[in-house]
Design a protein around this motif. Sequence first.
Motif, PDB file in Angstrom:
ATOM      1  N   GLY A   1       0.551   9.913   2.793  1.00  0.00           N
ATOM      2  CA  GLY A   1       1.116   9.980   0.593  1.00  0.00           C
ATOM      3  C   GLY A   1       0.309  11.059   0.412  1.00  0.00           C
ATOM      4  O   GLY A   1       1.233  11.259   0.067  1.00  0.00           O
ATOM      5  N   GLU A   2      -1.666  10.842   0.633  1.00  0.00           N
ATOM      6  CA  GLU A   2      -1.743  12.226  -0.271  1.00  0.00           C
ATOM      7  C   GLU A   2      -1.370  13.483   0.173  1.00  0.00           C
ATOM      8  O   GLU A   2      -1.786  14.462  -0.654  1.00  0.00           O
ATOM      9  CB  GLU A   2      -3.139  11.838  -0.371  1.00  0.00           C
ATOM     10  CG  GLU A   2      -4.190  10.581  -0.962  1.00  0.00           C
ATOM     11  CD  GLU A   2      -4.025  10.755  -2.307  1.00  0.00           C
ATOM     12  OE1 GLU A   2      -4.195  12.053  -2.894  1.00  0.00           O
ATOM     13  OE2 GLU A   2      -2.768   9.663  -2.718  1.00  0.00           O
ATOM     14  N   LEU A   3      -1.192  13.526   1.803  1.00  0.00           N
ATOM     15  CA  LEU A   3      -1.209  15.287   1.857  1.00  0.00           C
ATOM     16  C   LEU A   3       0.363  15.361   1.529  1.00  0.00           C
ATOM     17  O   LEU A   3       0.235  16.913   1.293  1.00  0.00           O
ATOM     18  CB  LEU A   3      -1.088  15.517   3.433  1.00  0.00           C
ATOM     19  CG  LEU A   3      -2.974  14.998   4.135  1.00  0.00           C
ATOM     20  CD1 LEU A   3      -3.142  14.953   5.028  1.00  0.00           C
ATOM     21  CD2 LEU A   3      -3.300  16.011   3.751  1.00  0.00           C
ATOM     22  N   ILE A   4       1.231  14.634   1.581  1.00  0.00           N
ATOM     23  CA  ILE A   4       2.123  15.058   1.049  1.00  0.00           C
ATOM     24  C   ILE A   4       2.505  15.348  -0.728  1.00  0.00           C
ATOM     25  O   ILE A   4       3.168  16.602  -1.175  1.00  0.00           O
ATOM     26  CB  ILE A   4       3.522  14.027   1.345  1.00  0.00           C
ATOM     27  CG1 ILE A   4       3.770  13.694   2.791  1.00  0.00           C
ATOM     28  CG2 ILE A   4       4.754  13.638   0.245  1.00  0.00           C
ATOM     29  CD1 ILE A   4       4.567  12.553   2.944  1.00  0.00           C
ATOM     30  N   LYS A   5       1.549  14.764  -1.626  1.00  0.00           N
ATOM     31  CA  LYS A   5       1.583  15.222  -2.692  1.00  0.00           C
ATOM     32  C   LYS A   5       1.184  16.383  -2.379  1.00  0.00           C
ATOM     33  O   LYS A   5       1.152  16.779  -4.141  1.00  0.00           O
ATOM     34  CB  LYS A   5       0.683  13.501  -3.257  1.00  0.00           C
ATOM     35  CG  LYS A   5       2.029  12.605  -3.391  1.00  0.00           C
ATOM     36  CD  LYS A   5       1.272  11.598  -4.862  1.00  0.00           C
ATOM     37  CE  LYS A   5       0.125  11.236  -4.933  1.00  0.00           C
ATOM     38  NZ  LYS A   5      -0.625  10.075  -5.543  1.00  0.00           N
ATOM     39  N   GLU A   6      -0.063  16.682  -2.070  1.00  0.00           N
ATOM     40  CA  GLU A   6      -1.395  18.241  -2.554  1.00  0.00           C
ATOM     41  C   GLU A   6      -0.218  19.276  -1.291  1.00  0.00           C
ATOM     42  O   GLU A   6      -0.264  19.768  -2.227  1.00  0.00           O
ATOM     43  CB  GLU A   6      -2.096  17.798  -1.985  1.00  0.00           C
ATOM     44  CG  GLU A   6      -2.697  16.621  -2.322  1.00  0.00           C
ATOM     45  CD  GLU A   6      -4.523  16.031  -1.771  1.00  0.00           C
ATOM     46  OE1 GLU A   6      -4.512  17.055  -1.373  1.00  0.00           O
ATOM     47  OE2 GLU A   6      -4.817  15.281  -1.798  1.00  0.00           O
ATOM     48  N   SER A   7       1.027  19.016  -0.890  1.00  0.00           N
ATOM     49  CA  SER A   7       1.682  19.969  -0.120  1.00  0.00           C
ATOM     50  C   SER A   7       2.796  20.480  -0.851  1.00  0.00           C
ATOM     51  O   SER A   7       3.105  22.047  -0.948  1.00  0.00           O
ATOM     52  CB  SER A   7       2.009  18.948   0.704  1.00  0.00           C
ATOM     53  OG  SER A   7       3.919  18.655   0.461  1.00  0.00           O
ATOM     54  N   LYS A   8       2.987  19.657  -2.284  1.00  0.00           N
ATOM     55  CA  LYS A   8       3.775  20.357  -3.573  1.00  0.00           C
ATOM     56  C   LYS A   8       5.363  20.526  -2.995  1.00  0.00           C
ATOM     57  O   LYS A   8       6.290  21.518  -3.174  1.00  0.00           O
ATOM     58  CB  LYS A   8       3.602  22.034  -3.728  1.00  0.00           C
ATOM     59  CG  LYS A   8       1.851  22.227  -4.230  1.00  0.00           C
ATOM     60  CD  LYS A   8       1.837  23.986  -4.617  1.00  0.00           C
ATOM     61  CE  LYS A   8       0.370  23.928  -5.122  1.00  0.00           C
ATOM     62  NZ  LYS A   8       0.114  25.115  -5.527  1.00  0.00           N
TER      63      LYS A   8
ATOM     64  N   VAL B   1       8.109   8.949   5.491  1.00  0.00           N
ATOM     65  CA  VAL B   1       7.011   9.445   6.317  1.00  0.00           C
ATOM     66  C   VAL B   1       5.725   9.035   6.503  1.00  0.00           C
ATOM     67  O   VAL B   1       5.336   8.530   7.665  1.00  0.00           O
ATOM     68  CB  VAL B   1       6.898  11.279   5.342  1.00  0.00           C
ATOM     69  CG1 VAL B   1       5.585  11.835   6.432  1.00  0.00           C
ATOM     70  CG2 VAL B   1       7.688  11.665   5.285  1.00  0.00           C
ATOM     71  N   ALA B   2       4.805   8.166   5.317  1.00  0.00           N
ATOM     72  CA  ALA B   2       3.394   7.716   5.523  1.00  0.00           C
ATOM     73  C   ALA B   2       3.969   6.047   6.670  1.00  0.00           C
ATOM     74  O   ALA B   2       2.822   6.316   7.275  1.00  0.00           O
ATOM     75  CB  ALA B   2       3.187   7.126   4.025  1.00  0.00           C
TER      76      ALA B   2
ATOM     77  N   THR C   1      -5.351   3.179   5.729  1.00  0.00           N
ATOM     78  CA  THR C   1      -6.315   4.348   5.776  1.00  0.00           C
ATOM     79  C   THR C   1      -5.415   5.739   6.160  1.00  0.00           C
ATOM     80  O   THR C   1      -5.502   6.550   5.837  1.00  0.00           O
ATOM     81  CB  THR C   1      -7.204   4.493   7.055  1.00  0.00           C
ATOM     82  OG1 THR C   1      -7.723   3.620   6.527  1.00  0.00           O
ATOM     83  CG2 THR C   1      -8.041   6.107   7.160  1.00  0.00           C
ATOM     84  N   MET C   2      -4.175   5.407   7.302  1.00  0.00           N
ATOM     85  CA  MET C   2      -3.237   6.692   7.594  1.00  0.00           C
ATOM     86  C   MET C   2      -2.423   7.094   6.953  1.00  0.00           C
ATOM     87  O   MET C   2      -1.503   7.543   6.215  1.00  0.00           O
ATOM     88  CB  MET C   2      -2.512   6.704   9.081  1.00  0.00           C
ATOM     89  CG  MET C   2      -1.786   7.180   9.992  1.00  0.00           C
ATOM     90  SD  MET C   2      -2.250   8.923   9.746  1.00  0.00           S
ATOM     91  CE  MET C   2      -3.542   9.183  11.247  1.00  0.00           C
TER      92      MET C   2
ATOM     93  N   PHE D   1       0.461  -1.287  -0.102  1.00  0.00           N
ATOM     94  CA  PHE D   1      -0.052   0.046  -0.168  1.00  0.00           C
ATOM     95  C   PHE D   1       1.316   1.146   0.073  1.00  0.00           C
ATOM     96  O   PHE D   1       0.578   2.126  -0.523  1.00  0.00           O
ATOM     97  CB  PHE D   1      -0.771  -0.037   1.198  1.00  0.00           C
ATOM     98  CG  PHE D   1      -0.026  -0.423   2.567  1.00  0.00           C
ATOM     99  CD1 PHE D   1       0.311   0.967   3.102  1.00  0.00           C
ATOM    100  CD2 PHE D   1      -0.684  -1.548   2.708  1.00  0.00           C
ATOM    101  CE1 PHE D   1       0.521   1.157   4.519  1.00  0.00           C
ATOM    102  CE2 PHE D   1       0.164  -1.960   4.603  1.00  0.00           C
ATOM    103  CZ  PHE D   1       0.287  -0.752   5.116  1.00  0.00           C
ATOM    104  N   PHE D   2       2.328   0.936   0.580  1.00  0.00           N
ATOM    105  CA  PHE D   2       3.034   1.901   0.658  1.00  0.00           C
ATOM    106  C   PHE D   2       3.437   2.402  -1.256  1.00  0.00           C
ATOM    107  O   PHE D   2       3.191   4.066  -1.780  1.00  0.00           O
ATOM    108  CB  PHE D   2       4.469   1.740   0.342  1.00  0.00           C
ATOM    109  CG  PHE D   2       4.493   1.818   2.005  1.00  0.00           C
ATOM    110  CD1 PHE D   2       3.539   2.772   3.500  1.00  0.00           C
ATOM    111  CD2 PHE D   2       4.998   0.956   3.185  1.00  0.00           C
ATOM    112  CE1 PHE D   2       3.337   2.845   4.610  1.00  0.00           C
ATOM    113  CE2 PHE D   2       5.486   0.780   4.953  1.00  0.00           C
ATOM    114  CZ  PHE D   2       4.492   1.639   5.006  1.00  0.00           C
ATOM    115  N   PHE D   3       3.570   1.288  -2.222  1.00  0.00           N
ATOM    116  CA  PHE D   3       3.580   1.391  -3.611  1.00  0.00           C
ATOM    117  C   PHE D   3       2.581   2.033  -4.428  1.00  0.00           C
ATOM    118  O   PHE D   3       2.699   3.138  -5.148  1.00  0.00           O
ATOM    119  CB  PHE D   3       3.660   0.687  -3.882  1.00  0.00           C
ATOM    120  CG  PHE D   3       4.512   0.119  -5.412  1.00  0.00           C
ATOM    121  CD1 PHE D   3       5.501   0.738  -6.200  1.00  0.00           C
ATOM    122  CD2 PHE D   3       2.971  -0.702  -6.672  1.00  0.00           C
ATOM    123  CE1 PHE D   3       5.043   0.850  -7.306  1.00  0.00           C
ATOM    124  CE2 PHE D   3       3.325  -0.376  -7.620  1.00  0.00           C
ATOM    125  CZ  PHE D   3       4.343   0.128  -8.371  1.00  0.00           C
TER     126      PHE D   3
END
Length: 327
Positions: free
Chosen positions: A308-315, A35-36, A302-303, A14-16
Motif C-alpha cells: 500500500g505504501e509503495l503504491i502511494k509513493e509511486s505517484k 493490489v495490496a 506487513t505485506m 488494515f486495508f482501510f
Amino acid sequence: INAEYMGHFLSVYFFFAMVDEHSKHQIDNFITGGVAGCASKTFVAPLDRLKILRQANLAAYANVSLWQAFRQIPRLEGGWRAYYKGNGVQMVRIFPYAGVGFVAFDTLFHFTKTIMGKDSPWASMVAGSLTGMAMVATTYPLDLIRTRFAVQTGEQRYTGILQSARHMIRQEQGWRTMFRGLSPSLWGVIPYGGVSFATYINMKQFIIKGKPSMLISTQDDGKRVLSPVGKGLCGCLAGITAQTVSYPIDLARRRIQIDGFAYERGYGNLYSTCRQIVKTEGARGLFSGMSLNYIRVVPSITMTYLVGELIKESKVYDWLHGEKALA
C-alpha cells in the motif's frame, strides 16, 4: 472478509488503514485495496490453504501437527505448487472484495455517523458490518469455488473458474449451489466486520489522544495521526480480536461449502452444523485451524502495508488523474 477474511481476507480493517481517510479519489482506494490484497493473499497462500484443509477436517491433515500437515501438502499432492491451489481464484476475488470494502466503508461510515451521531461508538461497528456483508455478497460464488479448489486433494474435478461453476450448477442444486453457505457467511461478517473496524478505529482514537510515542506521527499542520508502527499494531490487534470472535462461524461455513463435494456429512444450517461439529469433535472442533490465523496475521498485514505504501509513493495516483507525469 466472510466471516472473512473473514478469512478470510485477509482483513479489510488494515486495508482501510493503508490509505488516506479523506482520499480525493475513490479509485485510489480501490486500486490500493485490490493490489495490496492480492499481494498479501499470495504471500500467505500456503498458510491459508493449510487452514482450509484443517477446517475441513480431512483425514490426511486433521490428526497431525501443523508442521507435519504443512510438509504433507507437497508430498501428497505433487510438489510445492499444491500450496497455491485455489490462489488464482482468490486473486480474481480479492481485488473486487478489497476494493468494495475501501469504497463502501467511507460512505457507510459517514452515513451511520449522520444517523447515530458523530461521537457514537456504534457507528463504526455498524458501518464495518454492512461493509463486510457487501464484500461477501458481491464475491461469494468465487469464494465458494476457491474453497472447493483448496480441498481438492485427490481427483481434480475442478480445473477452472467457469468449468467449476458449470459443474456445480449442473451436478448439484442449480444456481442455488453457487450461494451454498452464504447465510452463515453473512452472519459471520456481522461480528467480524463490526469488531475489526470498530476495534481499529477506537484503538486509533485512543492512541492519538494519548501521550506522544512511536505510535503517533505529527503532520505539518499539527494534526496527530498514527505512525506506520501504530497502524500495524492497531491492524494486528483488530484482526486477532475479530477472527477469534467469528472463527466458529467461519469454520461452519467452510464445512457447509464443501459438504457433498469433499464428503457427505449432511451439514445443514449454521446452528445444526455447529451442533454436529461439537457432537462429533468436541467444542475444540469449532476452533480447528485457528492458530494459523494468528500465525498469518503479522506477515499478511506487513505485506499489505508495504505494498500500500509503495503504491502511494509511486505517484501512480497523480498519473491516473492527469495531475502530473510520473517521474
